[in-house]
Write a protein that holds these residues in place. Sequence first.
Motif, PDB file in Angstrom:
ATOM      1  N   LEU A 344       0.753  -1.227   0.052  1.00  0.00           N
ATOM      2  CA  LEU A 344       0.099  -0.186  -0.225  1.00  0.00           C
ATOM      3  C   LEU A 344       0.965   1.442  -0.017  1.00  0.00           C
ATOM      4  CD1 LEU A 344      -2.739  -1.121   2.553  1.00  0.00           C
ATOM      5  CD2 LEU A 344      -3.009  -1.063  -0.146  1.00  0.00           C
ATOM      6  N   THR A 345       2.122   1.313   0.570  1.00  0.00           N
ATOM      7  CA  THR A 345       2.765   2.404   0.668  1.00  0.00           C
ATOM      8  C   THR A 345       4.125   2.398  -0.375  1.00  0.00           C
ATOM      9  OG1 THR A 345       4.247   1.236   2.315  1.00  0.00           O
ATOM     10  CG2 THR A 345       2.441   2.711   3.146  1.00  0.00           C
ATOM     11  N   GLU A 346       3.990   1.413  -1.371  1.00  0.00           N
ATOM     12  CA  GLU A 346       5.158   1.095  -2.394  1.00  0.00           C
ATOM     13  C   GLU A 346       5.372   2.559  -2.902  1.00  0.00           C
ATOM     14  OE1 GLU A 346       8.151  -0.399  -4.071  1.00  0.00           O
ATOM     15  OE2 GLU A 346       7.164  -1.601  -2.657  1.00  0.00           O
ATOM     16  N   MET A 416      -8.439 -12.162   6.479  1.00  0.00           N
ATOM     17  CA  MET A 416      -8.044 -12.524   5.095  1.00  0.00           C
ATOM     18  C   MET A 416      -8.452 -13.761   4.705  1.00  0.00           C
ATOM     19  SD  MET A 416      -4.022 -13.154   5.923  1.00  0.00           S
ATOM     20  CE  MET A 416      -3.935 -12.125   7.129  1.00  0.00           C
ATOM     21  N   SER A 417      -8.422 -14.009   3.380  1.00  0.00           N
ATOM     22  CA  SER A 417      -8.929 -15.318   2.893  1.00  0.00           C
ATOM     23  C   SER A 417      -7.812 -15.905   2.252  1.00  0.00           C
ATOM     24  CB  SER A 417      -9.998 -15.084   1.714  1.00  0.00           C
ATOM     25  OG  SER A 417     -11.098 -14.320   2.141  1.00  0.00           O
ATOM     26  N   TYR A 418      -7.806 -17.372   2.322  1.00  0.00           N
ATOM     27  CA  TYR A 418      -6.703 -18.146   1.786  1.00  0.00           C
ATOM     28  C   TYR A 418      -7.335 -19.166   0.746  1.00  0.00           C
ATOM     29  CZ  TYR A 418      -3.082 -21.861   1.600  1.00  0.00           C
ATOM     30  OH  TYR A 418      -2.318 -22.914   0.899  1.00  0.00           O
ATOM     31  N   VAL A 419      -6.987 -18.986  -0.657  1.00  0.00           N
ATOM     32  CA  VAL A 419      -7.544 -20.001  -1.499  1.00  0.00           C
ATOM     33  C   VAL A 419      -6.662 -21.168  -1.491  1.00  0.00           C
ATOM     34  CG1 VAL A 419      -8.095 -20.082  -4.061  1.00  0.00           C
ATOM     35  CG2 VAL A 419      -8.659 -18.102  -2.706  1.00  0.00           C
ATOM     36  N   VAL A 420      -7.155 -22.318  -1.310  1.00  0.00           N
ATOM     37  CA  VAL A 420      -6.184 -23.366  -0.914  1.00  0.00           C
ATOM     38  C   VAL A 420      -5.520 -23.824  -2.661  1.00  0.00           C
ATOM     39  CG1 VAL A 420      -6.275 -25.931  -0.477  1.00  0.00           C
ATOM     40  CG2 VAL A 420      -7.790 -24.193   0.846  1.00  0.00           C
ATOM     41  N   LEU A 427      -6.399 -10.090   0.503  1.00  0.00           N
ATOM     42  CA  LEU A 427      -6.481  -9.285   1.462  1.00  0.00           C
ATOM     43  C   LEU A 427      -6.972  -7.653   0.828  1.00  0.00           C
ATOM     44  CD1 LEU A 427      -3.434 -10.281   2.618  1.00  0.00           C
ATOM     45  CD2 LEU A 427      -4.056  -9.030   4.424  1.00  0.00           C
ATOM     46  N   ASP A 428      -7.952  -6.964   1.789  1.00  0.00           N
ATOM     47  CA  ASP A 428      -8.513  -5.901   1.476  1.00  0.00           C
ATOM     48  C   ASP A 428      -8.275  -4.983   2.593  1.00  0.00           C
ATOM     49  OD1 ASP A 428     -10.573  -3.825   0.834  1.00  0.00           O
ATOM     50  OD2 ASP A 428     -11.500  -5.284  -0.553  1.00  0.00           O
ATOM     51  N   SER A 429      -7.928  -3.673   2.050  1.00  0.00           N
ATOM     52  CA  SER A 429      -7.845  -2.511   2.920  1.00  0.00           C
ATOM     53  C   SER A 429      -8.932  -2.260   3.907  1.00  0.00           C
ATOM     54  CB  SER A 429      -7.172  -1.459   2.472  1.00  0.00           C
ATOM     55  OG  SER A 429      -8.333  -0.948   1.528  1.00  0.00           O
ATOM     56  N   ARG A 430     -10.069  -2.741   3.520  1.00  0.00           N
ATOM     57  CA  ARG A 430     -11.236  -2.410   4.275  1.00  0.00           C
ATOM     58  C   ARG A 430     -11.369  -3.347   5.611  1.00  0.00           C
ATOM     59  NH1 ARG A 430     -15.503  -2.391  -0.600  1.00  0.00           N
ATOM     60  NH2 ARG A 430     -13.995  -4.177  -1.044  1.00  0.00           N
ATOM     61  N   ASP A 431     -10.458  -4.278   5.397  1.00  0.00           N
ATOM     62  CA  ASP A 431     -10.564  -5.545   6.535  1.00  0.00           C
ATOM     63  C   ASP A 431      -9.500  -5.290   7.592  1.00  0.00           C
ATOM     64  OD1 ASP A 431     -13.052  -6.481   5.347  1.00  0.00           O
ATOM     65  OD2 ASP A 431     -11.817  -7.694   3.909  1.00  0.00           O
ATOM     66  N   ILE A 432      -8.743  -4.386   7.612  1.00  0.00           N
ATOM     67  CA  ILE A 432      -7.581  -4.126   8.252  1.00  0.00           C
ATOM     68  C   ILE A 432      -7.788  -2.984   9.155  1.00  0.00           C
ATOM     69  CG2 ILE A 432      -5.173  -3.391   8.436  1.00  0.00           C
ATOM     70  CD1 ILE A 432      -4.912  -4.406   5.644  1.00  0.00           C
TER      71      ILE A 432
END
Length: 461
Positions: A344-346, A416-420, A427-432
């Motif tokens: 996000l800060t890159e 966060m979600s992990y796709v097996v 990830l989504d910034s709205r979930d942090i």
Amino acid sequence: MVCFDSTSRNGFIRRMPKSFKVLTEELGATVLHGYNIVGDATTAALLPILTGKTELELPDVRKVAKTYVKLENLPFIFYKLAEDGYRTAYYEDMPWVGTFQYRFRGFKTQPSDHYLRPLLMEDSKRGTKWWLNPSQRYCVGDTPVYKLMYNLTENFFRLDGKKFCLTFVADITHDDFNYITTAAEDTVGFLRNFLRMGRGEDTMLLVFGDHEPRYAKVRATLQGRLEERLPLMAIRLPDALRRRHPHAQASLEANVDVLTTAHDIHATILDAMDLRKYWNPYRINGADLTRGLTLLEEIPKNRSCSEAGIEPHWCSCLSWENVPQNDVIYNRTAESLVDYINSLTEYMRSQCAIRTLTSIEWVMRQRVNNGVLTFMEAKDADKYEGKFGDKLRPAKENYQVKITVGPGSGVYEASMSYVVKEDKFYLDSRDISRTNAYNQEPSCISKYHPHLNMYCYCTNN
């Protein structure tokens, strides 16, 4: 009451988006997200609504039962409402596998004032088993059967007096749920006509499903298993009831994400009709409240499946478990969050330092209960006994993590979600969330890039 066989909430949204939009936006219906089935197949979905009880709590009316009991001996809501002066109607297609005929003995006398089964069974012009011919199965003359039922329902509500109607559409959903799209425009018209004819004033409307398609490939996935347990249930309260009981709509909306069942629908219908005297007072051992609760009052948010009368393998409720530190996923979740924060800060790297992992406070994994993960199908013909197999691993897993990063001391919680299959985190910034103050950490960028305040640690610090 308009019920679509094999229709989950998500399935209806996917296949009938325009109808769903009309239902929720134009009619203002409230859709229950936590509406959970209490048993397998249509009978288990409709019996609690129509009687307030499950099949096992009622006299045995199966064809194989050794004692002879008529369906008419069951406490159907049709009979109670008739005593209270209501006209009643029950329209259902696919009569060869009728809800109360496939395993049960069927009604000897029609259960409602208006009953469709005799017409569909005795259409002799098409032969005694006309439904075996695909070219005849879905229509009566040039009218689709579902549209015939829509028309009959509308005509029924033109009659005088108090009315109760259950319209159960199955032939375009039971074997192949994709066929429901053939009714898309007619369903939109039927719903809009509800308001156009002024029925929103004194008529309660329920549009719902009994369960998810059980013959589709998606049924073998966790998504399919959850959808099977989470059918559509949309409720529009009459305008008159909202005025008479101003709290009713607010309570209904407060129950959207609460665990609810068909027993609650039974109680709600009777409550709306001022017929609480017919409520089933049954409560689960150890429960503080009755099994069936009216949705016109707020239901406790901590209600459990056991209190609501749901067996473990039908319970879609999720729980969180701690991930042990020796699990490889433990560090990966934290590292994924740090990598995402740095991404996000890159584009501000000349001013924002790279954050590094300092510590992990906890990692949790969201889990469906074991009964859902291992349940395969009903084992016996009466769908009482479950067949269980190897535990199914979800295609996607949800995690929550809490970490501290440097430089400085930034504390974050994230989902966060992990796709097996992809072995990848999303990830989504709205979930942090940042759970401690950042103070002057982002002072170098806060004027022009305030959206980065919670992530940036200025290098000049």
